[in-house]
Design a protein around this motif. Structure first.
Motif, PDB file in Angstrom:
ATOM      1  N   MET B 275       0.814  -1.205   0.000  1.00 15.15           N
ATOM      2  CA  MET B 275       0.000   0.000   0.000  1.00 15.15           C
ATOM      3  C   MET B 275       0.852   1.261   0.000  1.00 15.15           C
ATOM      4  O   MET B 275       0.354   2.371   0.221  1.00 15.15           O
ATOM      5  N   GLY B 276       2.166   1.080  -0.201  1.00 18.05           N
ATOM      6  CA  GLY B 276       3.032   2.232  -0.389  1.00 18.05           C
ATOM      7  C   GLY B 276       3.655   2.796   0.865  1.00 18.05           C
ATOM      8  O   GLY B 276       4.234   3.871   0.843  1.00 18.05           O
ATOM      9  N   HIS B 277       3.533   2.057   1.984  1.00 19.87           N
ATOM     10  CA  HIS B 277       4.166   2.522   3.226  1.00 19.87           C
ATOM     11  C   HIS B 277       5.336   1.613   3.575  1.00 19.87           C
ATOM     12  O   HIS B 277       5.606   0.640   2.869  1.00 19.87           O
ATOM     13  N   ALA B 278       6.015   1.925   4.701  1.00 21.29           N
ATOM     14  CA  ALA B 278       7.121   1.075   5.144  1.00 21.29           C
ATOM     15  C   ALA B 278       6.564  -0.237   5.698  1.00 21.29           C
ATOM     16  O   ALA B 278       5.375  -0.346   5.994  1.00 21.29           O
ATOM     17  N   PHE B 279       7.468  -1.230   5.851  1.00 25.90           N
ATOM     18  CA  PHE B 279       7.096  -2.529   6.393  1.00 25.90           C
ATOM     19  C   PHE B 279       6.527  -2.350   7.800  1.00 25.90           C
ATOM     20  O   PHE B 279       7.156  -1.735   8.656  1.00 25.90           O
ATOM     21  N   LEU B 280       5.326  -2.892   8.053  1.00 28.76           N
ATOM     22  CA  LEU B 280       4.647  -2.815   9.353  1.00 28.76           C
ATOM     23  C   LEU B 280       4.316  -1.378   9.766  1.00 28.76           C
ATOM     24  O   LEU B 280       4.205  -1.083  10.949  1.00 28.76           O
ATOM     25  N   ASP B 281       4.176  -0.466   8.814  1.00 30.35           N
ATOM     26  CA  ASP B 281       3.727   0.893   9.129  1.00 30.35           C
ATOM     27  C   ASP B 281       2.204   0.912   8.997  1.00 30.35           C
ATOM     28  O   ASP B 281       1.657   0.961   7.900  1.00 30.35           O
ATOM     29  N   TYR B 282       1.519   0.845  10.161  1.00 29.89           N
ATOM     30  CA  TYR B 282       0.067   0.641  10.130  1.00 29.89           C
ATOM     31  C   TYR B 282      -0.706   1.871   9.655  1.00 29.89           C
ATOM     32  O   TYR B 282      -1.914   1.787   9.462  1.00 29.89           O
ATOM     33  N   TYR B 283      -0.041   2.992   9.481  1.00 29.84           N
ATOM     34  CA  TYR B 283      -0.751   4.165   8.954  1.00 29.84           C
ATOM     35  C   TYR B 283      -1.239   3.895   7.532  1.00 29.84           C
ATOM     36  O   TYR B 283      -2.057   4.641   7.000  1.00 29.84           O
ATOM     37  N   ALA B 284      -0.753   2.812   6.923  1.00 34.58           N
ATOM     38  CA  ALA B 284      -1.245   2.426   5.600  1.00 34.58           C
ATOM     39  C   ALA B 284      -2.739   2.127   5.640  1.00 34.58           C
ATOM     40  O   ALA B 284      -3.455   2.319   4.654  1.00 34.58           O
ATOM     41  N   PHE B 285      -3.222   1.623   6.803  1.00 29.74           N
ATOM     42  CA  PHE B 285      -4.637   1.240   6.900  1.00 29.74           C
ATOM     43  C   PHE B 285      -5.536   2.424   7.244  1.00 29.74           C
ATOM     44  O   PHE B 285      -6.735   2.277   7.401  1.00 29.74           O
ATOM     45  N   GLY B 286      -4.983   3.583   7.431  1.00 27.80           N
ATOM     46  CA  GLY B 286      -5.796   4.741   7.785  1.00 27.80           C
ATOM     47  C   GLY B 286      -4.956   5.688   8.615  1.00 27.80           C
ATOM     48  O   GLY B 286      -4.083   5.255   9.363  1.00 27.80           O
ATOM     49  N   ALA B 287      -5.223   6.980   8.490  1.00 27.00           N
ATOM     50  CA  ALA B 287      -4.423   7.964   9.206  1.00 27.00           C
ATOM     51  C   ALA B 287      -4.757   7.900  10.699  1.00 27.00           C
ATOM     52  O   ALA B 287      -5.887   7.639  11.087  1.00 27.00           O
ATOM     53  N   GLY B 288      -3.747   8.115  11.526  1.00 25.95           N
ATOM     54  CA  GLY B 288      -3.964   8.214  12.970  1.00 25.95           C
ATOM     55  C   GLY B 288      -4.304   6.896  13.622  1.00 25.95           C
ATOM     56  O   GLY B 288      -4.072   5.824  13.057  1.00 25.95           O
ATOM     57  N   PRO B 289      -4.871   6.945  14.821  1.00 22.66           N
ATOM     58  CA  PRO B 289      -5.115   5.737  15.616  1.00 22.66           C
ATOM     59  C   PRO B 289      -5.983   4.683  14.921  1.00 22.66           C
ATOM     60  O   PRO B 289      -5.836   3.498  15.222  1.00 22.66           O
ATOM     61  N   SER B 290      -6.867   5.067  13.986  1.00 21.39           N
ATOM     62  CA  SER B 290      -7.735   4.043  13.385  1.00 21.39           C
ATOM     63  C   SER B 290      -6.907   3.032  12.584  1.00 21.39           C
ATOM     64  O   SER B 290      -7.160   1.825  12.641  1.00 21.39           O
ATOM     65  N   GLY B 291      -5.920   3.515  11.840  1.00 19.12           N
ATOM     66  CA  GLY B 291      -5.051   2.612  11.088  1.00 19.12           C
ATOM     67  C   GLY B 291      -4.239   1.735  12.019  1.00 19.12           C
ATOM     68  O   GLY B 291      -4.083   0.530  11.803  1.00 19.12           O
ATOM     69  N   GLN B 292      -3.724   2.359  13.105  1.00 20.35           N
ATOM     70  CA  GLN B 292      -2.948   1.600  14.086  1.00 20.35           C
ATOM     71  C   GLN B 292      -3.785   0.474  14.685  1.00 20.35           C
ATOM     72  O   GLN B 292      -3.291  -0.631  14.914  1.00 20.35           O
ATOM     73  N   ALA B 293      -5.074   0.755  14.964  1.00 16.96           N
ATOM     74  CA  ALA B 293      -5.929  -0.253  15.588  1.00 16.96           C
ATOM     75  C   ALA B 293      -6.042  -1.479  14.693  1.00 16.96           C
ATOM     76  O   ALA B 293      -5.945  -2.615  15.168  1.00 16.96           O
ATOM     77  N   ILE B 294      -6.209  -1.273  13.375  1.00 16.96           N
ATOM     78  CA  ILE B 294      -6.324  -2.407  12.451  1.00 16.96           C
ATOM     79  C   ILE B 294      -5.029  -3.219  12.454  1.00 16.96           C
ATOM     80  O   ILE B 294      -5.035  -4.445  12.604  1.00 16.96           O
ATOM     81  N   GLY B 295      -3.905  -2.513  12.320  1.00 17.08           N
ATOM     82  CA  GLY B 295      -2.614  -3.198  12.270  1.00 17.08           C
ATOM     83  C   GLY B 295      -2.338  -3.971  13.539  1.00 17.08           C
ATOM     84  O   GLY B 295      -1.952  -5.140  13.508  1.00 17.08           O
ATOM     85  N   LEU B 296      -2.576  -3.318  14.709  1.00 11.96           N
ATOM     86  CA  LEU B 296      -2.289  -3.968  15.988  1.00 11.96           C
ATOM     87  C   LEU B 296      -3.152  -5.204  16.185  1.00 11.96           C
ATOM     88  O   LEU B 296      -2.679  -6.242  16.645  1.00 11.96           O
ATOM     89  N   THR B 297      -4.443  -5.099  15.821  1.00 16.45           N
ATOM     90  CA  THR B 297      -5.332  -6.252  15.975  1.00 16.45           C
ATOM     91  C   THR B 297      -4.819  -7.419  15.139  1.00 16.45           C
ATOM     92  O   THR B 297      -4.774  -8.568  15.608  1.00 16.45           O
ATOM     93  N   ALA B 298      -4.385  -7.122  13.913  1.00 11.95           N
ATOM     94  CA  ALA B 298      -3.914  -8.197  13.032  1.00 11.95           C
ATOM     95  C   ALA B 298      -2.678  -8.871  13.600  1.00 11.95           C
ATOM     96  O   ALA B 298      -2.623 -10.109  13.699  1.00 11.95           O
ATOM     97  N   ILE B 299      -1.688  -8.062  14.006  1.00 16.33           N
ATOM     98  CA  ILE B 299      -0.441  -8.715  14.438  1.00 16.33           C
ATOM     99  C   ILE B 299      -0.618  -9.403  15.794  1.00 16.33           C
ATOM    100  O   ILE B 299      -0.058 -10.470  16.033  1.00 16.33           O
ATOM    101  N   GLU B 300      -1.440  -8.820  16.675  1.00 12.05           N
ATOM    102  CA  GLU B 300      -1.665  -9.480  17.973  1.00 12.05           C
ATOM    103  C   GLU B 300      -2.369 -10.818  17.765  1.00 12.05           C
ATOM    104  O   GLU B 300      -2.098 -11.783  18.470  1.00 12.05           O
ATOM    105  N   LEU B 301      -3.260 -10.878  16.776  1.00 10.87           N
ATOM    106  CA  LEU B 301      -3.935 -12.137  16.472  1.00 10.87           C
ATOM    107  C   LEU B 301      -2.923 -13.165  15.962  1.00 10.87           C
ATOM    108  O   LEU B 301      -2.959 -14.343  16.334  1.00 10.87           O
ATOM    109  N   GLY B 302      -1.990 -12.684  15.116  1.00  8.93           N
ATOM    110  CA  GLY B 302      -0.943 -13.581  14.618  1.00  8.93           C
ATOM    111  C   GLY B 302      -0.111 -14.141  15.757  1.00  8.93           C
ATOM    112  O   GLY B 302       0.143 -15.355  15.823  1.00  8.93           O
ATOM    113  N   VAL B 303       0.298 -13.265  16.677  1.00 13.74           N
ATOM    114  CA  VAL B 303       1.100 -13.709  17.826  1.00 13.74           C
ATOM    115  C   VAL B 303       0.308 -14.719  18.646  1.00 13.74           C
ATOM    116  O   VAL B 303       0.825 -15.772  19.041  1.00 13.74           O
ATOM    117  N   PHE B 304      -0.971 -14.410  18.889  1.00 13.33           N
ATOM    118  CA  PHE B 304      -1.836 -15.279  19.686  1.00 13.33           C
ATOM    119  C   PHE B 304      -1.907 -16.682  19.081  1.00 13.33           C
ATOM    120  O   PHE B 304      -1.738 -17.693  19.763  1.00 13.33           O
TER     121      PHE B 304
END
Lengths: 140, 324
Positions: B275-304
């Motif tokens: 999506m044109g951002h750096a590796f694991l830069d969750y701002y790709a999913f949306g500006a500010g905390p909303s993008g971070q929330a999507i990214g964090l949920t995904a990676i935490e699920l992967g870890v889980f």
């Protein structure tokens, strides 16, 4: 003198670390060595966390009530290290189990003669049959 | 009060560590190392690190102890007597190392010093900016998932690799075929054990998702939730027999989910790159905390996913290995 009191937690942790190191060096049993290594490892974790403590701070979870927080970075580094620690412990234990199956012992002093250059260690499925002869001798 | 508690806990740890050095019954040693971990948990809470205490309690004290006991079952319980010849060398090495480290600490900032380099380098940025940049109160989760997400991916891969190592080492012909296990806890004999486990396991199963999804607001997250769910499955296997556990969660499914967890984590990074951002830069999913929330949920699920399956797999592998 009062200055040195602030170093006491570090010294206590160093003592724990060295107890772990002593167990790794002095004990011949491989599982005991792994447990000693575990004590060493957890002590290092305590050292890291101790470095992050800030006087009068609270755990690093933001809330309007608090202004001073302890350092979140050591927590992050150590909580992942704990999970990695159990995974590596499992590999170590698995190796001990295989050594026991191949040589009939996990005592260092019984294993060292078996691994001397005149006694090549064969790994893989064929090792099971090759080392059966040695197993009889070493079994108490 | 706090320093008294700290001195007491450190003294207890010292006593446990020294006892471990002198015990030759490995089962006792394994129990003592579990107690050592639990005591450390108390110390971590005292040192303002509840996330770490949480992880140490389920992983260090719980899963490690169970794995060690499972291995002791396979290698024999008693250590050989008279293996103490090297102890003078060990004592000298440990003393010299210890004194060198004590000498090194003389230059360290004092315990709890707010002006120490560790607390003035990047930590102030995390504490002051994470609310605005990531948008969640638990700074540990912010740093773990977002600021240092690359690092955490490495740790997840290490956990997965260790599981591969154990599968290779203990996956051979000597594993007992399933369905011929030792009798699980008997219905007539182990009433208390079975009743307590029946009550505990459902509660633990509920706790795991709570810890997973509440990890943004309170101590918790993928590593802890994974260890808790893995621990619940291990408890089930311990009480009701390894065959029952295998029937509920077959090993091949665990293997696939463990790999999918790593794939989800790495895949999130690849998607952000596409999506044109750096590796694991969750701002790709949306500006500010909303993008971070999507990214964090995904990676935490992967870890889980990875941690749960790896913990269970490790236990299964040791448990179905035939006794020598």
């Amino acid at each position: 003198m009062k200055d040195l009191v602030g170093l006491f937690p570090y010294w206590a942790v160093i003592m724990l670390m060295m107890t772990g190191l002593y167990i790794v060096i002095a004990q011949g049993n491989l599982v005991k060595k792994l447990i000693g290594l575990g004590i060493f490892q957890v002590s290092v974790f305590v050292l890291y966390i101790a470095v992050g403590v800030v006087d009068g701070g609270t755990p690093p979870i933001l809330d309007d009530e608090f202004a001073v927080y302890s350092n979140p970075l050591p927590s992050v580094l150590i909580l992942t290290a704990i999970v990695v620690g159990v995974a590596t412990l499992a590999v170590g234990l698995a190796l001990s189990v295989r050594i026991r199956e191949a040589f009939g012992t996990i005592e260092e002093e019984d294993l060292l003669p078996l691994t001397a250059p005149t006694h090549p260690v064969v790994t893989g499925p064929e090792a099971e049959t090759d080392t059966n002869a040695g197993r009889e001798e070493t079994r108490p | 009060m706090e320093s008294l508690l700290m001195i007491g806990l450190l003294a207890a740890l010292g006593a446990i560590a020294i006892t471990v050095a002198f015990m030759s019954d490995l089962l006792v040693v394994a129990m003592l190392s579990g107690i050592f971990s639990f005591t450390c948990c108390a110390l971590f809470v005292l040192f303002d690190a509840p996330d770490v205490a949480f992880t140490e309690a389920c992983v260090g004290a719980g899963v490690s102890t169970v794995l060690t006991i499972a291995a002791i079952r396979l290698v024999g319980r008693h250590e050989k007597r008279g293996g103490r010849r090297a102890s003078v060398v060990g004592l000298v090495v440990a003393t010299v190392c210890g004194l060198a480290l004590v000498y090194g600490t003389l230059e360290l900032p004092r315990f709890g010093d707010p002006a120490s380099p560790a607390s003035t380098h990047v930590a102030p940025h995390y504490i002051e900016e994470s609310k605005g940049e990531i948008g969640i109160p638990n700074i540990v989760t912010s740093v773990l998932g977002s600021y240092r997400g690359y690092d955490t991916m490495g740790e997840t891969v290490v956990v997965f690799t260790a599981a591969l190592g154990v599968l290779i080492l203990l996956g051979g012909a000597q594993s007992r075929p399933l369905g011929r296990g030792e009798a699980p806890a008997r219905r007539d004999r182990d009433v208390i054990l079975r009743t307590v486990a029946t009550l505990f396991i459902p509660m633990t199963l509920f706790l795991a998702p709570y810890v997973q999804f509440h990890g943004a607001y309170s101590p918790g997250g993928g590593f802890q939730a994974g260890a808790i769910l893995g621990g619940a499955l291990i408890l089930y296997g311990l009480v009701f027999g390894i065959d029952a556990l295998n029937k509920m969660v077959p090993e091949r499914i665990l293997r696939v989910i463990a790999a999918l967890g790593v794939l989800l984590y790495g895949g999130t990074g690849v998607v952000t790159m596409l999506m044109g951002h750096a590796f694991l830069d969750y701002y790709a999913f949306g500006a500010g905390p909303s993008g971070q929330a999507i990214g964090l949920t995904a990676i935490e699920l992967g870890v889980f996913m990875t941690v749960t399956c790896v913990m269970t797999l490790l236990f299964q592998r040791f448990a179905i290995r035939g006794v020598m």
